[in-house]
Design a protein around this motif. Sequence first.
Motif, short mmCIF file in Angstrom:
data_model
loop_
_atom_site.label_atom_id
_atom_site.label_comp_id
_atom_site.label_asym_id
_atom_site.label_seq_id
_atom_site.Cartn_x
_atom_site.Cartn_y
_atom_site.Cartn_z
N GLN A 280 18.53 50.20 39.36
CA GLN A 280 17.43 50.51 40.29
C GLN A 280 17.06 51.99 40.31
O GLN A 280 17.93 52.86 40.36
CB GLN A 280 17.82 50.09 41.71
CG GLN A 280 16.73 50.33 42.75
CD GLN A 280 17.25 50.40 44.14
OE1 GLN A 280 17.96 49.51 44.59
NE2 GLN A 280 16.91 51.46 44.88
N PRO A 281 15.78 52.30 40.32
CA PRO A 281 15.34 53.68 40.53
C PRO A 281 15.26 54.01 42.02
O PRO A 281 15.35 53.13 42.87
CB PRO A 281 13.94 53.69 39.90
CG PRO A 281 13.42 52.30 40.18
CD PRO A 281 14.64 51.40 40.06
N ALA A 282 15.11 55.28 42.31
CA ALA A 282 14.64 55.76 43.61
C ALA A 282 15.37 55.22 44.82
O ALA A 282 14.75 54.83 45.81
CB ALA A 282 13.14 55.44 43.73
N GLU A 283 16.70 55.24 44.80
CA GLU A 283 17.44 54.87 46.01
C GLU A 283 17.34 55.99 47.04
O GLU A 283 17.23 55.73 48.24
CB GLU A 283 18.90 54.57 45.69
CG GLU A 283 19.72 54.10 46.88
CD GLU A 283 20.20 55.22 47.80
OE1 GLU A 283 20.22 55.02 49.03
OE2 GLU A 283 20.56 56.30 47.28
N GLU A 284 17.41 57.23 46.58
CA GLU A 284 17.45 58.36 47.51
C GLU A 284 16.20 58.45 48.37
O GLU A 284 16.25 58.92 49.50
CB GLU A 284 17.65 59.68 46.75
CG GLU A 284 19.00 59.81 46.05
CD GLU A 284 20.18 59.93 47.01
OE1 GLU A 284 19.96 60.03 48.24
OE2 GLU A 284 21.33 59.91 46.55
N THR A 285 15.06 58.02 47.86
CA THR A 285 13.83 58.04 48.64
C THR A 285 13.61 56.75 49.41
O THR A 285 12.67 56.65 50.20
CB THR A 285 12.61 58.27 47.73
OG1 THR A 285 12.50 57.18 46.81
CG2 THR A 285 12.74 59.57 46.95
N GLY A 286 14.45 55.77 49.18
CA GLY A 286 14.31 54.50 49.87
C GLY A 286 13.17 53.64 49.37
O GLY A 286 12.80 52.66 50.02
N GLY A 287 12.62 53.94 48.20
CA GLY A 287 11.48 53.19 47.71
C GLY A 287 11.77 52.31 46.52
O GLY A 287 10.96 51.44 46.17
N GLY A 288 12.91 52.50 45.87
CA GLY A 288 13.18 51.81 44.62
C GLY A 288 13.41 50.32 44.76
O GLY A 288 12.92 49.52 43.96
N ALA A 289 14.16 49.92 45.79
CA ALA A 289 14.42 48.49 45.98
C ALA A 289 13.12 47.73 46.23
O ALA A 289 12.86 46.70 45.61
CB ALA A 289 15.40 48.29 47.14
N ASN A 290 12.30 48.25 47.13
CA ASN A 290 11.03 47.57 47.42
C ASN A 290 10.10 47.57 46.22
O ASN A 290 9.33 46.62 46.02
CB ASN A 290 10.35 48.23 48.62
CG ASN A 290 10.92 47.72 49.94
OD1 ASN A 290 11.39 46.60 50.04
ND2 ASN A 290 10.88 48.56 50.96
N ALA A 291 10.16 48.62 45.41
CA ALA A 291 9.31 48.66 44.20
C ALA A 291 9.71 47.55 43.23
O ALA A 291 8.86 46.88 42.65
CB ALA A 291 9.42 50.02 43.53
N MET A 292 11.03 47.34 43.06
CA MET A 292 11.48 46.28 42.17
C MET A 292 11.16 44.90 42.75
O MET A 292 10.76 43.99 42.03
CB MET A 292 12.99 46.40 41.91
CG MET A 292 13.37 47.68 41.17
SD MET A 292 15.09 47.66 40.56
CE MET A 292 14.90 46.73 39.03
N LEU A 293 11.30 44.75 44.06
CA LEU A 293 10.98 43.48 44.70
C LEU A 293 9.49 43.19 44.58
O LEU A 293 9.08 42.06 44.31
CB LEU A 293 11.41 43.51 46.16
CG LEU A 293 12.93 43.47 46.41
CD1 LEU A 293 13.26 43.85 47.85
CD2 LEU A 293 13.49 42.08 46.08
N ALA A 294 8.66 44.22 44.78
CA ALA A 294 7.21 44.04 44.66
C ALA A 294 6.81 43.69 43.24
O ALA A 294 5.77 43.05 43.02
CB ALA A 294 6.49 45.31 45.11
N ASP A 295 7.65 44.08 42.28
CA ASP A 295 7.37 43.78 40.87
C ASP A 295 7.94 42.42 40.45
O ASP A 295 8.02 42.13 39.25
CB ASP A 295 7.94 44.90 40.00
CG ASP A 295 7.17 45.08 38.70
OD1 ASP A 295 6.14 44.39 38.51
OD2 ASP A 295 7.59 45.92 37.88
N GLY A 296 8.36 41.63 41.42
CA GLY A 296 8.78 40.27 41.13
C GLY A 296 10.23 40.10 40.74
O GLY A 296 10.58 39.10 40.07
#
Length: 382
Positions: free
Chosen positions: A130-146
Motif C-alpha cells: 500500500q502507498p500513502a499510509e502516513e497521509t491516511g489516503g493510501g488505503a482508501n485510494a486502493m479501495l476506490a480502485d476496486g
Amino acid sequence: MQHTEAEIAELVALRRDIHANPETAFDETRTSELVAAKLRAWDIETHTGIGSTGVVGVIHGRLGPGRSIALRADMDALPMQEEGMPLHRSLRNGVFHGCGHDGHTAMLLGAARHFSKHREFHGTLVLVFQPAEETGGGANAMLADGLETRFPFDEIYAMHNAPHFSPGTFGVRDGAMLASCDELRIEVTGVGGHGSSPEKTIDPIAAAAQLICALQTVVSRSVDPSAMAVLSIGSIHAGTTSNVIPAHASLTGTLRTFDESIRSLAKSRIETICAGVAKATGCAISIEFYGSSPATINHREQAEAAARAAQTVFGAANVLREFAPLNGSEDFSEFLLRRPGAYVLLGQGGVYCHHPEFDFNDDVLPLGVRFFVALAEQRLAA
C-alpha cells in the motif's frame, strides 16, 4: 520455516536499499517498481498502479478452493530529515523511512518469496503493498480502485514494528489497537493594521490565542474522564514582523479517540468553540477536518488466529495479549471496517517511530517473515 543466511542477507539488502531511496505518499514509484519486479521474478501474478502507486500480488494455492487471505504492508516514507548515520542512510534530502515501512515491505516480500516456492495450500493469498499510509489516503485510494472486487479476500492482516516492545516479542489485542485520527485546520481571518493602532484592526492572533485555550476544554470538560481523547494543536502561523497586526492566522492539530461517539462529540465541540470565539472576537473562523482515519479495531477471531500463529514463532511467553492500545493511528482501519482482520505489533526495540534517528531493526526481519508465513499457512488450512 527457517531462512538460510543467503535469504536473510537478501532481505536485509533489500530493506536497506528501500531505506536509502525513500519516497513519500503517492510518490513510491521506485519502491513499487522494485516490489513488482521481485514478485514477477518469483512468478507471482502482479498488478501495479492500484490506488496510484500500490502493488498487489496474487498466489493461488495448488490444492483448490479455500479462504482468501490478504497480507498488507505500507511502502511510504516520511517528509523529514534523517539524523542517524547508518551506512544505508537516506540519499534524499528531507525524506526518510522514519517509521519502518521499509522493513514492513521487506517482510511481506520475504513471505511472498516463500509462497512462490510453496503453493501447496487451499485458497488464495493476496499480497497488498500500500502507498500513502502516513497521509491516511493510501488505503482508501486502493479501495476506490476496486481492491476488494478485483482481488477478493475474506480476511486481512498487517504488521507494524514496535520499538516499545523488545526484539523477539509480539503483540496483538482484541478490539482497539490504535486511535482514530482527524487532522484539523483552523483559519482565522481578521483585519490587519499597524501595531500601534490595534483599535483599527480585528486581531486574528488574539482570537487564535483564545481559541487554543478554549479548545483545551474539549477533552477536559466534554469527554468522560474514563474515555481516551487527545486534542493537540501542532502549529500556529501568523504575521511576518513585530509591528504589524496580521489579517490572518492559521492553526493545525490532531484529534484522536478510540470511540466513534466520542470522536463525533469532540468534533462538534471544536466547531462550536470556533463559532463562539468568532462571535466574541469579530473574526471569521473556519474549521476543516482532513486526513481522517477511524480507530483500528481488531476482530476477535482474527486477533486470536494471529496470536496462535505468533506462538509458533515467538513462543507463548513472548506473545503479548494485554497491553494499552496506542494513541497513534493507521489507515489500515479502513480495511478492517470492510473485512475481518487484525493489526499486530512486532517488537524491535530502539528509538520510537518518527524519531530522526529511527532505523528498522534488521534482526527481526526473519521473525516477521516467519509470522506472516505461519499465519497464512494456518488460515489457508482452516
